[in-house]
Design a protein around this motif. Sequence first.
Motif, PDB file in Angstrom:
ATOM      1  N   ILE A  53       0.838  -1.206   0.000  1.00 14.92           N
ATOM      2  CA  ILE A  53       0.000   0.000   0.000  1.00 14.92           C
ATOM      3  C   ILE A  53       0.871   1.255   0.000  1.00 14.92           C
ATOM      4  O   ILE A  53       0.653   2.188  -0.794  1.00 14.92           O
ATOM      5  CB  ILE A  53      -0.946  -0.013   1.216  1.00 14.92           C
ATOM      6  CG1 ILE A  53      -1.963  -1.158   1.084  1.00 14.92           C
ATOM      7  CG2 ILE A  53      -1.673   1.329   1.366  1.00 14.92           C
ATOM      8  CD1 ILE A  53      -2.754  -1.439   2.353  1.00 14.92           C
ATOM      9  N   LEU A  54       1.871   1.295   0.874  1.00 15.00           N
ATOM     10  CA  LEU A  54       2.769   2.441   0.937  1.00 15.00           C
ATOM     11  C   LEU A  54       3.443   2.701  -0.405  1.00 15.00           C
ATOM     12  O   LEU A  54       3.450   3.838  -0.910  1.00 15.00           O
ATOM     13  CB  LEU A  54       3.838   2.199   2.010  1.00 15.00           C
ATOM     14  CG  LEU A  54       5.024   3.164   2.013  1.00 15.00           C
ATOM     15  CD1 LEU A  54       4.593   4.553   2.460  1.00 15.00           C
ATOM     16  CD2 LEU A  54       6.161   2.637   2.877  1.00 15.00           C
ATOM     17  N   LEU A  55       4.024   1.651  -0.984  1.00 12.64           N
ATOM     18  CA  LEU A  55       4.778   1.825  -2.216  1.00 12.64           C
ATOM     19  C   LEU A  55       3.865   2.162  -3.391  1.00 12.64           C
ATOM     20  O   LEU A  55       4.250   2.922  -4.288  1.00 12.64           O
ATOM     21  CB  LEU A  55       5.608   0.574  -2.501  1.00 12.64           C
ATOM     22  CG  LEU A  55       6.690   0.279  -1.446  1.00 12.64           C
ATOM     23  CD1 LEU A  55       7.369  -1.051  -1.744  1.00 12.64           C
ATOM     24  CD2 LEU A  55       7.708   1.411  -1.381  1.00 12.64           C
ATOM     25  N   THR A  56       2.657   1.626  -3.395  1.00 11.05           N
ATOM     26  CA  THR A  56       1.683   1.989  -4.434  1.00 11.05           C
ATOM     27  C   THR A  56       1.340   3.474  -4.328  1.00 11.05           C
ATOM     28  O   THR A  56       1.272   4.185  -5.344  1.00 11.05           O
ATOM     29  CB  THR A  56       0.414   1.137  -4.312  1.00 11.05           C
ATOM     30  OG1 THR A  56       0.763  -0.245  -4.438  1.00 11.05           O
ATOM     31  CG2 THR A  56      -0.594   1.495  -5.395  1.00 11.05           C
ATOM     32  N   LEU A  63       3.690  -5.524  -6.470  1.00  8.29           N
ATOM     33  CA  LEU A  63       2.779  -6.650  -6.270  1.00  8.29           C
ATOM     34  C   LEU A  63       3.058  -7.272  -4.922  1.00  8.29           C
ATOM     35  O   LEU A  63       4.203  -7.613  -4.596  1.00  8.29           O
ATOM     36  CB  LEU A  63       2.976  -7.704  -7.368  1.00  8.29           C
ATOM     37  CG  LEU A  63       2.200  -9.019  -7.200  1.00  8.29           C
ATOM     38  CD1 LEU A  63       0.686  -8.767  -7.288  1.00  8.29           C
ATOM     39  CD2 LEU A  63       2.632 -10.050  -8.235  1.00  8.29           C
ATOM     40  N   GLY A  64       2.017  -7.436  -4.109  1.00  8.77           N
ATOM     41  CA  GLY A  64       2.127  -8.149  -2.850  1.00  8.77           C
ATOM     42  C   GLY A  64       1.579  -9.555  -2.983  1.00  8.77           C
ATOM     43  O   GLY A  64       0.497  -9.741  -3.542  1.00  8.77           O
ATOM     44  N   ILE A  65       2.330 -10.541  -2.506  1.00  4.13           N
ATOM     45  CA  ILE A  65       1.855 -11.931  -2.552  1.00  4.13           C
ATOM     46  C   ILE A  65       1.916 -12.529  -1.153  1.00  4.13           C
ATOM     47  O   ILE A  65       2.757 -12.151  -0.332  1.00  4.13           O
ATOM     48  CB  ILE A  65       2.664 -12.809  -3.530  1.00  4.13           C
ATOM     49  CG1 ILE A  65       4.131 -12.929  -3.088  1.00  4.13           C
ATOM     50  CG2 ILE A  65       2.559 -12.270  -4.957  1.00  4.13           C
ATOM     51  CD1 ILE A  65       4.920 -13.981  -3.860  1.00  4.13           C
ATOM     52  N   ASP A  66       1.017 -13.462  -0.882  1.00  2.69           N
ATOM     53  CA  ASP A  66       1.026 -14.164   0.395  1.00  2.69           C
ATOM     54  C   ASP A  66       0.418 -15.541   0.209  1.00  2.69           C
ATOM     55  O   ASP A  66      -0.513 -15.719  -0.596  1.00  2.69           O
ATOM     56  CB  ASP A  66       0.242 -13.385   1.450  1.00  2.69           C
ATOM     57  CG  ASP A  66       0.696 -13.727   2.871  1.00  2.69           C
ATOM     58  OD1 ASP A  66       1.373 -12.892   3.497  1.00  2.69           O
ATOM     59  OD2 ASP A  66       0.383 -14.840   3.345  1.00  2.69           O
ATOM     60  N   LEU A  67       0.942 -16.498   0.941  1.00  3.54           N
ATOM     61  CA  LEU A  67       0.425 -17.865   0.903  1.00  3.54           C
ATOM     62  C   LEU A  67      -0.988 -17.946   1.476  1.00  3.54           C
ATOM     63  O   LEU A  67      -1.772 -18.817   1.089  1.00  3.54           O
ATOM     64  CB  LEU A  67       1.368 -18.777   1.698  1.00  3.54           C
ATOM     65  CG  LEU A  67       1.019 -20.260   1.807  1.00  3.54           C
ATOM     66  CD1 LEU A  67       1.099 -20.924   0.439  1.00  3.54           C
ATOM     67  CD2 LEU A  67       1.958 -20.950   2.792  1.00  3.54           C
ATOM     68  N   THR A  77      -8.753  -5.390   1.918  1.00  2.00           N
ATOM     69  CA  THR A  77      -9.638  -4.565   2.745  1.00  2.00           C
ATOM     70  C   THR A  77      -8.882  -3.370   3.303  1.00  2.00           C
ATOM     71  O   THR A  77      -9.395  -2.241   3.354  1.00  2.00           O
ATOM     72  CB  THR A  77     -10.230  -5.404   3.892  1.00  2.00           C
ATOM     73  OG1 THR A  77     -10.976  -6.492   3.341  1.00  2.00           O
ATOM     74  CG2 THR A  77     -11.149  -4.573   4.768  1.00  2.00           C
ATOM     75  N   ASN A  78      -7.648  -3.602   3.722  1.00  2.00           N
ATOM     76  CA  ASN A  78      -6.797  -2.548   4.245  1.00  2.00           C
ATOM     77  C   ASN A  78      -6.537  -1.477   3.184  1.00  2.00           C
ATOM     78  O   ASN A  78      -6.611  -0.270   3.456  1.00  2.00           O
ATOM     79  CB  ASN A  78      -5.476  -3.156   4.725  1.00  2.00           C
ATOM     80  CG  ASN A  78      -4.630  -2.211   5.541  1.00  2.00           C
ATOM     81  OD1 ASN A  78      -5.079  -1.147   5.958  1.00  2.00           O
ATOM     82  ND2 ASN A  78      -3.375  -2.593   5.769  1.00  2.00           N
ATOM     83  N   ASP A  83      -7.941   3.980   0.916  1.00  2.00           N
ATOM     84  CA  ASP A  83      -8.243   4.597  -0.384  1.00  2.00           C
ATOM     85  C   ASP A  83      -7.078   4.443  -1.361  1.00  2.00           C
ATOM     86  O   ASP A  83      -6.653   5.390  -2.022  1.00  2.00           O
ATOM     87  CB  ASP A  83      -8.594   6.082  -0.207  1.00  2.00           C
ATOM     88  CG  ASP A  83      -9.270   6.671  -1.450  1.00  2.00           C
ATOM     89  OD1 ASP A  83      -9.880   5.898  -2.218  1.00  2.00           O
ATOM     90  OD2 ASP A  83      -9.175   7.904  -1.651  1.00  2.00           O
ATOM     91  N   VAL A  84      -6.562   3.195  -1.437  1.00  2.00           N
ATOM     92  CA  VAL A  84      -5.508   2.874  -2.399  1.00  2.00           C
ATOM     93  C   VAL A  84      -5.985   1.682  -3.228  1.00  2.00           C
ATOM     94  O   VAL A  84      -5.470   0.563  -3.095  1.00  2.00           O
ATOM     95  CB  VAL A  84      -4.168   2.557  -1.695  1.00  2.00           C
ATOM     96  CG1 VAL A  84      -3.031   2.449  -2.717  1.00  2.00           C
ATOM     97  CG2 VAL A  84      -3.824   3.619  -0.663  1.00  2.00           C
TER      98      VAL A  84
END
Length: 216
Positions: A53-56, A63-67, A77-78, A83-84
Motif C-alpha cells: 500500500i505504501l509503495l503503491t 505486487l504483494g503476494i502471500d500464501l 480490505t486494508n 483509499d488505495v
Amino acid sequence: MTSPAEFWNAAYDNDSAPWVIGEPQPAIVALERDGWIRGRVLDPGCGAGEHTILLTKLGYDVLGIDLSPSAVEFARTNAAAQDVPAARFEVADAIAFGTAEAPPTFDTIVDSALFHVFGTEPEARAAYVRSLHALCKPGGLVNILALSDAGPGFGPQISDSIIRESFSEGWELEDLQPSQYRGRVTRPALEQRPDLALQEGNIIDLVAWQARIRRV
C-alpha cells in the motif's frame, strides 16, 4: 516443517498476528526514503499489505503476494480503507513463485519478516532463495528485514550467518546490519515468552537484521 496456509489464515482470522501493527515497518519506510527501492517491486509474504500500500501510494509498480488467502483478503480490505484501490495482491507461495523457466521481472524485492520463517529449515530456505533469484533481475536488489537472535524477543529468530550462507552463489551481500522490527504483543507471544513480562496489545521494537543483497 514450514507452516501451511491454514496456520497463517488463523493468525488473521483470530487477530493473533504480531506483525499486524497498522502501519508499515519504520525500517522499510527508511529503506525507500534512502533510495534502495526502485523499478518494479515484489512484496513477498505481504501480510496486511502495509508495504504494498505504501509503495503503491508513492507511485511504484508493486505486487504483494502471500500464501494465506486470509492475509490477501485482509490486505485488500486494508488498501480499500486507505483509499488505495490500485494496490495489487495475489495468493501465491513465495517458494514456488519464481521459476527458472520464467524471465526475472522485478527490480526490487522487499522481504519484511518472511525470510526468517525458513530459518530452521535449510531446504525450504534454499528453495525460497532460488525463487528470489529467478524473480529478481540481474543487478536488482533483495532487501530483507528479519528478526535477530542477538537479543530477547519472540517469533522466529535467525543469526546473521544464516543470511550470509543463504545468499552466496549468484548474489552479492552489499550490507548487513542490526536494525529493529516493530511488532504487536499478542497472546501467542505471551505464551512463547512469559519471561519477558510483556503487555498484550503493546507495540514494541524487536532486534532485527537488515540486509541488502544484489542479484548478480
